[in-house]
Design a protein around this motif. Structure first.
Motif, PDB file in Angstrom:
ATOM      1  N   LEU A 122       0.827  -1.201   0.000  1.00 16.18           N
ATOM      2  CA  LEU A 122       0.000   0.000   0.000  1.00 16.18           C
ATOM      3  C   LEU A 122       0.865   1.256   0.000  1.00 16.18           C
ATOM      4  CD1 LEU A 122      -2.696   1.400   0.112  1.00 16.18           C
ATOM      5  CD2 LEU A 122      -2.737   1.057   2.597  1.00 16.18           C
ATOM      6  N   ILE A 123       1.901   1.273   0.822  1.00 12.04           N
ATOM      7  CA  ILE A 123       2.811   2.424   0.844  1.00 12.04           C
ATOM      8  C   ILE A 123       3.481   2.593  -0.512  1.00 12.04           C
ATOM      9  CG2 ILE A 123       4.961   3.303   1.850  1.00 12.04           C
ATOM     10  CD1 ILE A 123       4.118   1.949   4.475  1.00 12.04           C
ATOM     11  N   ASP A 124       3.899   1.467  -1.114  1.00 12.05           N
ATOM     12  CA  ASP A 124       4.519   1.520  -2.431  1.00 12.05           C
ATOM     13  C   ASP A 124       3.548   2.080  -3.461  1.00 12.05           C
ATOM     14  OD1 ASP A 124       6.462   1.041  -4.443  1.00 12.05           O
ATOM     15  OD2 ASP A 124       5.514  -0.872  -4.934  1.00 12.05           O
ATOM     16  N   THR A 125       2.288   1.664  -3.356  1.00 11.96           N
ATOM     17  CA  THR A 125       1.262   2.131  -4.289  1.00 11.96           C
ATOM     18  C   THR A 125       0.994   3.620  -4.119  1.00 11.96           C
ATOM     19  OG1 THR A 125       0.214  -0.044  -4.277  1.00 11.96           O
ATOM     20  CG2 THR A 125      -1.125   1.794  -5.025  1.00 11.96           C
ATOM     21  N   LEU A 126       0.907   4.073  -2.879  1.00  9.35           N
ATOM     22  CA  LEU A 126       0.609   5.481  -2.610  1.00  9.35           C
ATOM     23  C   LEU A 126       1.739   6.406  -3.053  1.00  9.35           C
ATOM     24  CD1 LEU A 126      -0.953   5.140   0.957  1.00  9.35           C
ATOM     25  CD2 LEU A 126      -2.166   5.832  -1.117  1.00  9.35           C
ATOM     26  N   THR A 127       2.963   5.930  -2.995  1.00 13.23           N
ATOM     27  CA  THR A 127       4.113   6.802  -3.254  1.00 13.23           C
ATOM     28  C   THR A 127       4.723   6.622  -4.649  1.00 13.23           C
ATOM     29  OG1 THR A 127       5.590   5.168  -2.243  1.00 13.23           O
ATOM     30  CG2 THR A 127       4.710   6.889  -0.816  1.00 13.23           C
ATOM     31  N   SER A 128       4.279   5.593  -5.380  1.00 10.77           N
ATOM     32  CA  SER A 128       4.887   5.349  -6.690  1.00 10.77           C
ATOM     33  C   SER A 128       4.480   6.419  -7.689  1.00 10.77           C
ATOM     34  CB  SER A 128       4.484   3.972  -7.218  1.00 10.77           C
ATOM     35  OG  SER A 128       3.095   3.933  -7.463  1.00 10.77           O
ATOM     36  N   VAL A 129       5.382   6.687  -8.602  1.00  8.59           N
ATOM     37  CA  VAL A 129       5.143   7.665  -9.668  1.00  8.59           C
ATOM     38  C   VAL A 129       5.229   6.947 -11.005  1.00  8.59           C
ATOM     39  CG1 VAL A 129       6.052   9.728 -10.791  1.00  8.59           C
ATOM     40  CG2 VAL A 129       6.058   9.562  -8.306  1.00  8.59           C
ATOM     41  N   LYS A 130       4.219   7.132 -11.830  1.00  7.57           N
ATOM     42  CA  LYS A 130       4.195   6.488 -13.136  1.00  7.57           C
ATOM     43  C   LYS A 130       4.722   7.453 -14.191  1.00  7.57           C
ATOM     44  CE  LYS A 130       1.137   4.303 -16.511  1.00  7.57           C
ATOM     45  NZ  LYS A 130      -0.273   3.954 -16.841  1.00  7.57           N
ATOM     46  N   ARG A 131       5.697   7.002 -14.929  1.00 10.28           N
ATOM     47  CA  ARG A 131       6.276   7.812 -15.994  1.00 10.28           C
ATOM     48  C   ARG A 131       5.985   7.183 -17.348  1.00 10.28           C
ATOM     49  NH1 ARG A 131      10.142  11.548 -14.454  1.00 10.28           N
ATOM     50  NH2 ARG A 131      10.719  11.510 -12.245  1.00 10.28           N
ATOM     51  N   GLY A 132       6.265   7.954 -18.364  1.00  7.07           N
ATOM     52  CA  GLY A 132       6.184   7.414 -19.714  1.00  7.07           C
ATOM     53  C   GLY A 132       7.352   6.471 -19.951  1.00  7.07           C
ATOM     54  N   PHE A 133       7.713   6.273 -21.189  1.00  5.58           N
ATOM     55  CA  PHE A 133       8.788   5.345 -21.501  1.00  5.58           C
ATOM     56  C   PHE A 133      10.122   5.908 -21.038  1.00  5.58           C
ATOM     57  CE2 PHE A 133      12.018   3.532 -24.338  1.00  5.58           C
ATOM     58  CZ  PHE A 133      11.772   2.185 -24.126  1.00  5.58           C
ATOM     59  N   GLN A 136      13.064   6.409 -17.614  1.00  7.09           N
ATOM     60  CA  GLN A 136      13.071   7.099 -16.336  1.00  7.09           C
ATOM     61  C   GLN A 136      13.029   8.610 -16.469  1.00  7.09           C
ATOM     62  OE1 GLN A 136      12.919   5.968 -13.072  1.00  7.09           O
ATOM     63  NE2 GLN A 136      12.293   4.097 -14.142  1.00  7.09           N
ATOM     64  N   ASP A 137      13.499   9.143 -17.602  1.00  6.34           N
ATOM     65  CA  ASP A 137      13.535  10.593 -17.785  1.00  6.34           C
ATOM     66  C   ASP A 137      12.295  11.124 -18.486  1.00  6.34           C
ATOM     67  OD1 ASP A 137      16.059  10.691 -16.620  1.00  6.34           O
ATOM     68  OD2 ASP A 137      17.072  10.297 -18.522  1.00  6.34           O
ATOM     69  N   ALA A 138      11.330  10.252 -18.768  1.00  5.23           N
ATOM     70  CA  ALA A 138      10.110  10.683 -19.445  1.00  5.23           C
ATOM     71  C   ALA A 138       9.240  11.498 -18.490  1.00  5.23           C
ATOM     72  CB  ALA A 138       9.341   9.464 -19.945  1.00  5.23           C
ATOM     73  N   PRO A 139       8.345  12.326 -19.010  1.00 10.68           N
ATOM     74  CA  PRO A 139       7.461  13.120 -18.146  1.00 10.68           C
ATOM     75  C   PRO A 139       6.593  12.226 -17.269  1.00 10.68           C
ATOM     76  CG  PRO A 139       7.389  13.896 -20.412  1.00 10.68           C
ATOM     77  CD  PRO A 139       8.142  12.608 -20.438  1.00 10.68           C
ATOM     78  N   ILE A 140       6.234  12.755 -16.108  1.00 12.11           N
ATOM     79  CA  ILE A 140       5.400  12.002 -15.178  1.00 12.11           C
ATOM     80  C   ILE A 140       3.973  11.953 -15.702  1.00 12.11           C
ATOM     81  CG2 ILE A 140       4.406  11.986 -12.851  1.00 12.11           C
ATOM     82  CD1 ILE A 140       6.994  13.244 -11.858  1.00 12.11           C
ATOM     83  N   GLU A 141       3.403  10.748 -15.789  1.00 11.95           N
ATOM     84  CA  GLU A 141       2.024  10.593 -16.238  1.00 11.95           C
ATOM     85  C   GLU A 141       1.061  10.450 -15.074  1.00 11.95           C
ATOM     86  OE1 GLU A 141       1.863   7.311 -18.882  1.00 11.95           O
ATOM     87  OE2 GLU A 141       3.156   8.221 -20.403  1.00 11.95           O
ATOM     88  N   LYS A 142       1.570   9.984 -13.948  1.00 14.71           N
ATOM     89  CA  LYS A 142       0.714   9.805 -12.768  1.00 14.71           C
ATOM     90  C   LYS A 142       1.523  10.139 -11.527  1.00 14.71           C
ATOM     91  CE  LYS A 142      -1.467   6.136 -10.041  1.00 14.71           C
ATOM     92  NZ  LYS A 142      -0.418   6.167  -9.015  1.00 14.71           N
ATOM     93  N   GLN A 143       1.080  11.142 -10.804  1.00 17.42           N
ATOM     94  CA  GLN A 143       1.770  11.565  -9.594  1.00 17.42           C
ATOM     95  C   GLN A 143       1.495  10.587  -8.452  1.00 17.42           C
ATOM     96  OE1 GLN A 143       3.840  13.963  -9.106  1.00 17.42           O
ATOM     97  NE2 GLN A 143       3.449  15.671 -10.498  1.00 17.42           N
ATOM     98  N   SER A 144       2.330  10.664  -7.435  1.00 14.15           N
ATOM     99  CA  SER A 144       2.017   9.930  -6.214  1.00 14.15           C
ATOM    100  C   SER A 144       0.765  10.559  -5.602  1.00 14.15           C
ATOM    101  CB  SER A 144       3.184   9.996  -5.241  1.00 14.15           C
ATOM    102  OG  SER A 144       3.490  11.347  -4.914  1.00 14.15           O
ATOM    103  N   PHE A 145       0.085   9.809  -4.729  1.00 14.43           N
ATOM    104  CA  PHE A 145      -1.222  10.255  -4.259  1.00 14.43           C
ATOM    105  C   PHE A 145      -1.157  11.554  -3.461  1.00 14.43           C
ATOM    106  CE2 PHE A 145      -2.436   6.130  -5.635  1.00 14.43           C
ATOM    107  CZ  PHE A 145      -3.798   6.184  -5.876  1.00 14.43           C
ATOM    108  N   ASP A 146      -0.042  11.841  -2.823  1.00 15.13           N
ATOM    109  CA  ASP A 146       0.045  13.089  -2.071  1.00 15.13           C
ATOM    110  C   ASP A 146       0.203  14.300  -2.981  1.00 15.13           C
ATOM    111  OD1 ASP A 146       2.609  11.973  -2.670  1.00 15.13           O
ATOM    112  OD2 ASP A 146       3.524  13.460  -1.351  1.00 15.13           O
ATOM    113  N   LYS A 147       0.460  14.068  -4.272  1.00 15.13           N
ATOM    114  CA  LYS A 147       0.609  15.166  -5.234  1.00 15.13           C
ATOM    115  C   LYS A 147      -0.600  15.279  -6.166  1.00 15.13           C
ATOM    116  CE  LYS A 147       4.900  16.256  -4.100  1.00 15.13           C
ATOM    117  NZ  LYS A 147       5.154  15.227  -3.081  1.00 15.13           N
TER     118      LYS A 147
END
Length: 236
Positions: A74-85, A87-98
């Protein structure tokens, strides 16, 4: 000193040396035997069945471990950030606190006329690199529902399982005469400490034996005198 006296002195020294070497070899054998006995005792204690009461205690430990795994996910899910292709790609999904309000509010996806309309809950986005809070990813077939239940309702899971155990076995479980789990664990810890000390001694004895062997091994390409050959023959 005559040659005869020199040989006699060497033989006396060698006898003492050989006696000491034999003692070291014997201690090494005794130490290894004792380690094997202690490990066998640990195995015996670990393989003894447990009482129903201790089963309940062990069940609590398993439930706690499952709950801990779920909490980490759950902590990993809440804090993970999803990026495009990449590691340097733009963030597509912020962590839940953002995330903003719109992203967190209950919404719907699909179309009613196609029968695909459904709510899009926060749970729908509870996904991380290693799968979601509730289920694994494509490569991880583990069913995580149980660990989530242990995380949310640990006491209820334990009580319900033990209710079934009690109703099925009643007083027929047995094993009450055997050492309890707490007693065994204490004994095993003490035995493991003892084994560590014996294994350290074993290393010392092996080093001493190697030293003895190096002292009695003839140097390569070195010519031996008759007395040296006689001494080595006695030792071997």
């Amino acid at each position: 000193m005559t040659k005869a006296k020199a040989v006699q002195a060497a033989q006396t020294a060698l006898a003492a040396f050989k006696s000491q070497a034999e003692k070291v070899h014997q201690e090494r054998e005794d130490t290894a035997t004792e380690i094997a006995k202690l490990k066998a005792e640990i195995g015996r204690l670990e393989n003894l069945p447990v009482s129903k009461k201790d089963f309940g205690l062990l069940l609590k430990e398993h439930i706690a471990a499952q709950a801990e795994d779920a909490e980490k996910r759950l902590i990993d899910t809440l804090t993970s950030v999803k990026r495009g292709f990449g590691q340097d790609a733009p963030i597509e999904k912020q962590s839940f606190d953002k995330m903003g309000l719109k992203a967190l509010e209950v919404s719907t996806i699909g179309k009613a006329e196609y029968g695909t309309l459904r709510h899009n809950w926060i749970f729908s986005d509870w996904r991380a690199a290693h799968g979601s809070f509730l289920s694994g990813n494509f490569f991880d077939k583990e069913d995580r529902i149980l660990s989530v239940l242990c995380y949310l309702f640990p006491d209820a899971v334990h009580d319900r399982i033990m209710q079934t155990v009690n109703s099925h076995y009643g007083d027929k479980w047995g094993n009450e005469e055997l050492p309890s789990v707490s007693e065994r664990r204490e004994t095993i810890t003490n035995l493991q400490t003892e084994i560590q000390g014996l294994e350290s001694r074993l290393v010392e004895l092996d080093a001493a034996i190697a030293e003895f062997n190096s002292l009695t091994a003839p140097a390569q390409n070195a010519a031996l005198s008759d007395s040296e050959r006689a001494i080595l023959a006695m030792y071997s």
